[in-house]
Design a protein around this motif. Structure first.
Motif, PDB file in Angstrom:
ATOM      1  N   GLY A 103       0.790  -1.234   0.000  1.00 42.64           N
ATOM      2  CA  GLY A 103       0.000   0.000   0.000  1.00 42.64           C
ATOM      3  C   GLY A 103       0.815   1.272   0.000  1.00 42.64           C
ATOM      4  N   VAL A 104       2.142   1.169   0.135  1.00 39.45           N
ATOM      5  CA  VAL A 104       2.973   2.377   0.168  1.00 39.45           C
ATOM      6  C   VAL A 104       3.417   2.715  -1.243  1.00 39.45           C
ATOM      7  N   LYS A 105       3.189   3.987  -1.615  1.00 39.26           N
ATOM      8  CA  LYS A 105       3.540   4.417  -2.962  1.00 39.26           C
ATOM      9  C   LYS A 105       4.785   5.299  -2.907  1.00 39.26           C
ATOM     10  N   PHE A 106       5.801   4.939  -3.703  1.00 40.49           N
ATOM     11  CA  PHE A 106       6.953   5.820  -3.884  1.00 40.49           C
ATOM     12  C   PHE A 106       6.644   6.734  -5.067  1.00 40.49           C
ATOM     13  N   SER A 107       6.759   8.034  -4.851  1.00 36.94           N
ATOM     14  CA  SER A 107       6.663   8.967  -5.975  1.00 36.94           C
ATOM     15  C   SER A 107       7.627  10.115  -5.702  1.00 36.94           C
ATOM     16  N   GLN A 113       9.064   8.898   1.519  1.00 38.45           N
ATOM     17  CA  GLN A 113       9.579   7.748   0.759  1.00 38.45           C
ATOM     18  C   GLN A 113      10.895   8.101   0.059  1.00 38.45           C
ATOM     19  N   VAL A 114      10.943   9.286  -0.552  1.00 43.20           N
ATOM     20  CA  VAL A 114      12.165   9.731  -1.251  1.00 43.20           C
ATOM     21  C   VAL A 114      13.351   9.756  -0.279  1.00 43.20           C
ATOM     22  N   GLN A 115      13.048  10.021   1.008  1.00 47.70           N
ATOM     23  CA  GLN A 115      14.128  10.117   2.002  1.00 47.70           C
ATOM     24  C   GLN A 115      14.434   8.777   2.673  1.00 47.70           C
ATOM     25  N   ASP A 116      13.769   7.710   2.225  1.00 38.70           N
ATOM     26  CA  ASP A 116      13.934   6.401   2.857  1.00 38.70           C
ATOM     27  C   ASP A 116      14.886   5.526   2.030  1.00 38.70           C
ATOM     28  N   ARG A 117      15.982   5.126   2.659  1.00 34.80           N
ATOM     29  CA  ARG A 117      17.005   4.342   1.944  1.00 34.80           C
ATOM     30  C   ARG A 117      16.456   3.044   1.365  1.00 34.80           C
ATOM     31  N   PHE A 118      15.327   2.568   1.916  1.00 35.12           N
ATOM     32  CA  PHE A 118      14.717   1.326   1.435  1.00 35.12           C
ATOM     33  C   PHE A 118      14.635   1.300  -0.088  1.00 35.12           C
ATOM     34  N   TRP A 119      14.263   2.448  -0.679  1.00 37.76           N
ATOM     35  CA  TRP A 119      14.062   2.496  -2.122  1.00 37.76           C
ATOM     36  C   TRP A 119      15.373   2.588  -2.884  1.00 37.76           C
ATOM     37  N   TRP A 120      16.445   3.032  -2.219  1.00 41.57           N
ATOM     38  CA  TRP A 120      17.697   3.360  -2.912  1.00 41.57           C
ATOM     39  C   TRP A 120      18.822   2.358  -2.673  1.00 41.57           C
ATOM     40  N   ASP A 121      18.662   1.487  -1.682  1.00 41.29           N
ATOM     41  CA  ASP A 121      19.770   0.623  -1.284  1.00 41.29           C
ATOM     42  C   ASP A 121      20.189  -0.394  -2.348  1.00 41.29           C
ATOM     43  N   MET A 140      23.681  18.801  -4.477  1.00 35.50           N
ATOM     44  CA  MET A 140      22.526  19.688  -4.516  1.00 35.50           C
ATOM     45  C   MET A 140      21.409  19.065  -5.350  1.00 35.50           C
ATOM     46  N   PHE A 141      20.484  18.439  -4.681  1.00 36.74           N
ATOM     47  CA  PHE A 141      19.214  17.973  -5.271  1.00 36.74           C
ATOM     48  C   PHE A 141      19.283  16.699  -6.127  1.00 36.74           C
ATOM     49  N   TRP A 142      20.358  15.982  -6.158  1.00 37.93           N
ATOM     50  CA  TRP A 142      20.346  14.759  -6.989  1.00 37.93           C
ATOM     51  C   TRP A 142      19.379  13.758  -6.368  1.00 37.93           C
ATOM     52  N   PRO A 143      18.493  13.151  -7.173  1.00 43.49           N
ATOM     53  CA  PRO A 143      17.591  12.148  -6.598  1.00 43.49           C
ATOM     54  C   PRO A 143      18.370  11.098  -5.792  1.00 43.49           C
ATOM     55  N   GLY A 144      17.919  10.853  -4.592  1.00 41.17           N
ATOM     56  CA  GLY A 144      18.581   9.900  -3.696  1.00 41.17           C
ATOM     57  C   GLY A 144      19.399  10.573  -2.611  1.00 41.17           C
ATOM     58  N   SER A 145      19.770  11.843  -2.844  1.00 45.43           N
ATOM     59  CA  SER A 145      20.691  12.497  -1.908  1.00 45.43           C
ATOM     60  C   SER A 145      20.027  12.884  -0.585  1.00 45.43           C
ATOM     61  N   GLU A 146      18.705  12.730  -0.500  1.00 42.18           N
ATOM     62  CA  GLU A 146      18.020  13.022   0.769  1.00 42.18           C
ATOM     63  C   GLU A 146      17.928  11.774   1.651  1.00 42.18           C
ATOM     64  N   ALA A 147      18.432  10.639   1.159  1.00 41.89           N
ATOM     65  CA  ALA A 147      18.330   9.381   1.910  1.00 41.89           C
ATOM     66  C   ALA A 147      19.702   8.952   2.436  1.00 41.89           C
ATOM     67  N   GLU A 148      19.674   8.171   3.512  1.00 44.87           N
ATOM     68  CA  GLU A 148      20.926   7.678   4.095  1.00 44.87           C
ATOM     69  C   GLU A 148      21.238   6.313   3.477  1.00 44.87           C
TER      70      GLU A 148
END
Ligand code: AMP
Ligand code: ZN
Ligand code: ZN
Length: 407
Positions: A103-107, A113-121, A140-148
């Motif tokens: 039920g969780v949507k990444f957009s 979600q964008v800040q959650d490493r789950f999607w980027w690991d 500066m603003f690269w997708p993924g850079s807000e996640a650990e």
């Protein structure tokens, strides 16, 4: 040499070596610039003199760089900095679901979600490897850079702020270069969305797009002027890329999903250009997979091999791809919106020259006047790692693709 001179010399040597711990010895900093939606062809319009000067004095792929499937922003930005196809890096599209998070949507707009490493690991971006090796990354603003990602953050990052003007972004980056040497980053990125936005709303061949090219080139001019003022032009490796191109769309090139299958038997995961669906019945699946004008649909496992896409669990069971310039929608969606007018879109076949992305590089390690034939964007990652002197993680790229551009 007197004792005093020798001491001075040694002290100076110590200061110089201590002062540059952020980069491997002898390595120039790398600045990666993404100009979202910069179609390769735009660079030949004579409207981007700064980019032309960088290309003439550096490396350029005049026919462009081939994006990865699906030809959308987040998948391709993550490919550029991991060297992995979206099928392998986990960013399978701008919008995704994962069975592990029912039920969780990444957009792109779902900040949590964008800040959650789950999607980027699923990938290891340049800055993670760099930070671990002691090379500071200011992103500066690269997708993924807000996640650990993998538990590592860039030394500097910020929440995506579309409202921050391009010149302010450039000035922020230039400010990083004014830091004391020990704090200065070895890897920096800059992101500009103006061209993508204008290309969507006003069409790639519009006067508005040409004006946006002028604005983007002015931002690059501010960057190169700032580098020159600091004596750094030609001393930093600057790579200017885009994620994908842009094709013209038109109000009469619309396909309605309603005409292909009963709407109550289909779950729409993504729709527009490249689209993802879940069929709730065998009949709906058969209907989607049938023959359609201006649209092809496949089961994910049966996508053409050249797309290198379809194995990741996040990919929906059925993928549909409109012919370039056509858009897929639903009658309900269309009814809620103003009538469509000419515009632009991406998310088409990566082989289409209109989807090709920008590649220009300039700096101490780049051979002036190098012209590169079309290559896949997975090969940008091994180039960045080579320039930084860092070991590339296993990836889908080919270091040889950009080797002719190196000094
Ligand atoms: P697309 O829908 O594929 O054309 O995506 C382009 C849009 O992505 C741009 O208009 C940006 O506003 C947006 N975007 C780019 N980077 C980010 C980010 N880091 N976080 C959220 N949105 C972003
Ligand atoms: Zn984009
Ligand atoms: Zn776009």
């Amino acid at each position: 040499m007197t004792v005093l001179a020798r001491r001075l010399f040694l002290a100076l040597f110590a200061v110089l070596t201590l002062a540059t711990p952020a980069l491997a010895a002898g390595r120039a900093p790398v600045i990666l610039v993404s100009i979202d939606g910069f179609r390769a062809e735009y660079a030949t319009r004579g409207l981007t003199p700064t980019l032309a000067a960088l290309a003439a004095d550096g490396a350029w792929a005049p026919e462009g760089m081939r994006p990865s499937f699906p030809v959308n922003t987040f998948p391709n930005h993550y490919t550029l900095i991991t060297g992995l196809r979206p099928d392998h890096n986990g960013l399978t599209d701008n919008t995704m679901y994962d069975a592990a998070r029912p039920g969780v949507k990444f957009s792109m707009g779902a900040r949590d979600q964008v800040q959650d490493r789950f999607w980027w690991d699923g990938g290891e971006p340049v800055w993670v490897t760099a930070e671990r090796a002691g090379v500071k990354s200011f992103i500066m603003f690269w997708p993924g850079s807000e996640a650990e990602i993998h538990g590592v953050r860039p030394s500097q990052w910020s929440v995506y702020d579309e409202a921050l003007p391009a010149f302010d972004r450039v000035d922020r980056l230039l400010g990083w270069l004014d830091l004391p040497a020990a704090e200065r980053p070895g890897y920096m990125t800059l992101y500009l969305e103006d061209l993508d936005t204008t290309g969507h709303h006003e069409a790639p061949d519009s006067e508005a797009l040409n004006q946006a090219l002028g604005r983007v080139d002015a931002a690059l001019a501010r960057l190169t002027a700032g580098l020159k003022a600091r004596g750094l032009y030609g001393k930093v490796n600057l790579i200017v890329v885009s994620d994908h191109g842009m094709a013209p769309t038109a109000p009469d090139r619309v396909i309605f999903l309603d005409d292909l299958a009963p709407m109550d038997a289909v779950t729409v995961v993504t729709i527009g250009t490249v689209s993802g669906f879940i069929a709730k019945t065998p009949e709906a699946e058969a209907a989607l997979l049938g023959e359609h004008a201006h649209l092809a649909c496949w089961r994910k496992a049966e996508l053409p091999a050249r797309f290198q896409y379809g194995t990741h669990p996040r990919i929906p069971p059925i993928i549909c791809l409109p012919e370039t310039g056509w858009v897929l929608t639903t009658r309900e969606w269309a009814a809620r919106r103003p009538p469509p007018r000419p515009g632009g879109s991406h998310g088409y076949d990566p082989e289409d020259p209109l989807m090709r992305a920008l590649f220009v590089a300039h700096g101490p390690d780049i051979r002036p006047g190098s012209l590169l034939p079309v290559f896949d964007n997975v090969s940008v990652y091994p180039l960045i790692m080579r320039l930084l002197g860092l070991p590339a993680r296993p990836n889908d790229g080919d270091p040889e693709a950009t080797a002719p551009a190196l000094r």
